[in-house]
Design an enzyme around this catalytic site. Structure first.
Site, PDB file in Angstrom:
ATOM      1  N   ASP A 106     -15.462  -3.146  -1.335  1.00 28.37           N
ATOM      2  CA  ASP A 106     -15.056  -2.649  -0.075  1.00 28.37           C
ATOM      3  C   ASP A 106     -16.369  -2.666   0.775  1.00 28.37           C
ATOM      4  O   ASP A 106     -17.158  -1.737   0.242  1.00 28.37           O
ATOM      5  CB  ASP A 106     -14.055  -1.333  -0.177  1.00 28.37           C
TER       6      ASP A 106
ATOM      7  N   ASP B 284       0.814  -1.404  -0.116  1.00 29.20           N
ATOM      8  CA  ASP B 284       0.060  -0.158   0.031  1.00 29.20           C
ATOM      9  C   ASP B 284       0.834   1.095   0.103  1.00 29.20           C
ATOM     10  O   ASP B 284       1.885   1.429   0.927  1.00 29.20           O
ATOM     11  CB  ASP B 284      -0.898  -0.018   1.236  1.00 29.20           C
TER      12      ASP B 284
END
EC number: 5.3.1.16
Length: 241
Positions: A131, A8
């Protein structure tokens, strides 16, 4: 089953957030491209990269770092975060050489864009990030929550030809509490879509359980960085299960 390590990106660094909170980040490397090399040496075939700045702002904020990662590894790369128009899809797939892109916010808010991307590049290169927060699809780097139930959204995706999704329970992400297997079981019951288990993986047993259930893949992030999982050993055991 694929075991997919994750990087990330925020401000050019490899970080992990806690439950998607940008204020709760841990920096793990100033040279993400070196991390990618480490993952490849461990035997990983696929790398999951997220541009966190891009996810929040809708722009390719970590483009130069992503280019460095691409140059340093021969692994296949899936990339998400801020990819909201065909120009950005083209940039990553055709110019940078990313293997598949993950559409999140745009997939929910602009289904015609998703359909166009699928038609142009195919379902092997266009993946959707689902998500989930409290049962609903979240957008804008997890900062906003829609009124769309996640199962309803997944069924729509399957109907229009999406083959792969990355499904994340935001409440589990970065927590080392274990994945939300109830959520993944629901997805498997109601859809034949291939999904990547993302969020909460804490140890080898979690990963083994994903493999035993016959799911397509799982992402390993914080569990690797916090030395809860030996990636090389895990891949040797489970990559082909």
């Amino acid at each position: 089953m694929l075991v997919i390590p994750a990087i990330d990106l925020k401000d050019g660094q490899a970080v992990r957030l806690f439950k998607g909170d940008y204020q709760q980040k841990t920096v793990y490397s100033d040279h993400p491209e070196e991390l990618a090399q480490t993952f490849e040496e461990a035997g990983a075939k696929f790398l999951h990269v997220v541009d966190l700045d891009g996810a929040k702002d809708g722009q390719a904020k970590n483009l130069e770092t992503i280019k460095k990662i691409r140059k340093q590894t021969s692994m296949k790369i899936e990339l998400g975060g801020g990819i909201r128009d065909l120009k950005t899809v083209q940039l990553y797939l055709e110019e940078v050489g990313i293997d598949r892109v993950i559409l999140g916010t745009a997939a929910l808010e602009d289904p015609e864009f998703l359909k166009t991307a699928l038609k142009r590049y195919g379902s092997e290169k266009i993946v959707v990030g689902v998500d989930v927060k409290n049962g609903f699809v979240s957008t804008a780097g997890w900062l906003e929550t829609s009124q769309t139930p996640y199962l309803e959204f997944i069924q729509f995706l399957e109907k229009i030809g999406v083959q792969y999704i990355v499904a994340t329970d935001i409440s589990k992400d970065g927590t080392l509490m274990g994945p939300n297997f109830d959520m993944y079981d629901q997805i498997a019951k109601t859809s034949s879509i291939q999904f990547v288990v993302s969020g909460g993986i804490k140890d080898f047993d979690n990963i083994k359980k994903v493999a035993e259930k016959g799911y397509y893949a799982c992402i390993v992030g914080k569990a690797y960085y916090e030395k809860k999982v030996d990636l090389k050993e895990t891949i040797q055991c489970l990559q082909n299960v």
